[in-house]
Design a protein around this motif. Structure first.
Motif, PDB file in Angstrom:
ATOM      1  N   LEU A  27      -6.230 -72.145 -33.856  1.00 37.38           N
ATOM      2  CA  LEU A  27      -5.616 -72.753 -35.033  1.00 37.38           C
ATOM      3  C   LEU A  27      -6.042 -72.028 -36.309  1.00 37.38           C
ATOM      4  O   LEU A  27      -7.167 -71.556 -36.424  1.00 37.38           O
ATOM      5  N   LEU A  28      -5.116 -71.985 -37.271  1.00 35.84           N
ATOM      6  CA  LEU A  28      -5.391 -71.326 -38.546  1.00 35.84           C
ATOM      7  C   LEU A  28      -5.281 -72.269 -39.741  1.00 35.84           C
ATOM      8  O   LEU A  28      -6.162 -72.321 -40.586  1.00 35.84           O
ATOM      9  N   PHE A  29      -4.169 -73.020 -39.820  1.00 32.77           N
ATOM     10  CA  PHE A  29      -3.921 -73.836 -41.009  1.00 32.77           C
ATOM     11  C   PHE A  29      -3.004 -74.995 -40.667  1.00 32.77           C
ATOM     12  O   PHE A  29      -2.054 -74.811 -39.909  1.00 32.77           O
ATOM     13  N   PRO A  30      -3.303 -76.210 -41.204  1.00 30.38           N
ATOM     14  CA  PRO A  30      -4.336 -76.617 -42.163  1.00 30.38           C
ATOM     15  C   PRO A  30      -5.752 -76.524 -41.567  1.00 30.38           C
ATOM     16  O   PRO A  30      -5.948 -76.725 -40.375  1.00 30.38           O
ATOM     17  N   LEU A  31      -6.704 -76.243 -42.423  1.00 31.00           N
ATOM     18  CA  LEU A  31      -8.072 -76.053 -41.992  1.00 31.00           C
ATOM     19  C   LEU A  31      -8.693 -77.353 -41.504  1.00 31.00           C
ATOM     20  O   LEU A  31      -8.312 -78.452 -41.921  1.00 31.00           O
ATOM     21  N   GLU A  32      -9.682 -77.218 -40.637  1.00 33.60           N
ATOM     22  CA  GLU A  32     -10.397 -78.364 -40.099  1.00 33.60           C
ATOM     23  C   GLU A  32     -11.122 -79.129 -41.199  1.00 33.60           C
ATOM     24  O   GLU A  32     -11.764 -78.529 -42.081  1.00 33.60           O
ATOM     25  N   SER A  33     -11.018 -80.474 -41.180  1.00 29.22           N
ATOM     26  CA  SER A  33     -11.706 -81.362 -42.127  1.00 29.22           C
ATOM     27  C   SER A  33     -11.449 -80.968 -43.572  1.00 29.22           C
ATOM     28  O   SER A  33     -12.364 -80.941 -44.398  1.00 29.22           O
ATOM     29  N   SER A  34     -10.194 -80.674 -43.883  1.00 32.44           N
ATOM     30  CA  SER A  34      -9.854 -80.211 -45.216  1.00 32.44           C
ATOM     31  C   SER A  34      -8.816 -81.128 -45.863  1.00 32.44           C
ATOM     32  O   SER A  34      -8.228 -81.999 -45.208  1.00 32.44           O
ATOM     33  N   GLU A  35      -8.586 -80.902 -47.159  1.00 32.40           N
ATOM     34  CA  GLU A  35      -7.458 -81.506 -47.860  1.00 32.40           C
ATOM     35  C   GLU A  35      -6.386 -80.434 -47.980  1.00 32.40           C
ATOM     36  O   GLU A  35      -6.619 -79.371 -48.555  1.00 32.40           O
ATOM     37  N   CYS A  36      -5.210 -80.700 -47.410  1.00 35.48           N
ATOM     38  CA  CYS A  36      -4.123 -79.739 -47.460  1.00 35.48           C
ATOM     39  C   CYS A  36      -3.323 -79.954 -48.742  1.00 35.48           C
ATOM     40  O   CYS A  36      -2.683 -81.000 -48.917  1.00 35.48           O
ATOM     41  N   THR A  37      -3.357 -78.971 -49.622  1.00 34.83           N
ATOM     42  CA  THR A  37      -2.705 -79.097 -50.928  1.00 34.83           C
ATOM     43  C   THR A  37      -1.499 -78.176 -51.075  1.00 34.83           C
ATOM     44  O   THR A  37      -0.916 -78.094 -52.149  1.00 34.83           O
TER      45      THR A  37
END
Length: 226
Positions: free
Chosen positions: A31-41
């Protein structure tokens, strides 16, 4: 007759040497994106409630098709879409937590491979986010398990938070659904040993709290003890 026999043996040997065996199984995607444990903006706003997010992963060997699965963790509602590409754009709820993974498959094998499972928040209007609902590791929901020699079972889960500020897990565990007995733990502990009785079904859930008082509910899981 001997010449015919030799010819037959030669043909069989050549035929066997060309046997490639079973087809190679597909590789799991990275996996590349959305990142792990992130806020996708980076999502493109569609309306007040939805934005379109592009999910991306690395190519993998021996794969004809990828199946992207995205789950809204507030509602446990999944979306799945199959593609030969390594990116898929999907419309998802703003301000909600999600998990996502990719399953690889090919047309020559019955075997499939699944990537890691990543969590993220799709950006919304809020400036702070509740922790991700805890993900169960073991016992698997609906499974039947053996207790150990001291009549105990270990509950394990995985927590996460965009801001990395979890302060407490509260585990509810009992024979009733919903579970009633409360077991409070610190944020550094993601497992709990509980006493059990054979031939009994148990229910449990986890409430995760961060240092701003935001909470998330894992939902209720069950397992049976042999």
């Amino acid at each position: 007759m001997k010449k015919f026999l030799y010819l037959w043996v030669f043909v069989m040997a050549v035929g066997c040497s060309n046997d490639d065996g079973p087809p190679p199984p597909p590789e799991g995607a990275t996996l590349l994106f959305p990142l792990e444990s992130s806020e996708c903006t980076t999502g493109v706003s569609i309306n007040e409630d939805l934005s379109q997010v592009t999910f991306e992963w690395m190519p993998a060997k021996n794969v004809d098709l990828f199946t992207l699965t995205v789950i809204n963790l507030n509602t446990n509602t999944p979306q799945a879409i199959t593609s030969a590409s390594t990116s898929v754009a999907l419309s998802i709820e703003k301000g909600a937590p999600f998990s996502w993974s990719v399953t690889s498959s090919n047309n020559r094998s019955d075997i499939s491979a699944t990537s890691d499972n990543w969590l993220f928040y799709n950006a919304g209007s809020q400036t702070t986010y509740a922790p991700f609902p805890a993900q169960v590791i073991t016992p698997k929901p609906g499974s039947t398990v053996l207790m150990n020699s001291t009549n105990e079972v270990v509950l394990k889960w995985l927590g996460g938070d965009v801001e990395d500020n979890i302060v407490q897990y509260e585990v509810f565990f009992s024979e009733q659904n919903p579970p009633t007995e409360s077991l409070t733990l610190t944020n550094e502990i993601e497992e709990r040993t509980v006493s059990v009785i054979s031939e009994t079904t148990y229910y449990w859930k986890i409430i995760t709290t961060d240092n701003e008082g935001n909470t998330s509910d894992s939902g209720v899981f069950d397992f049976k003890v042999l």
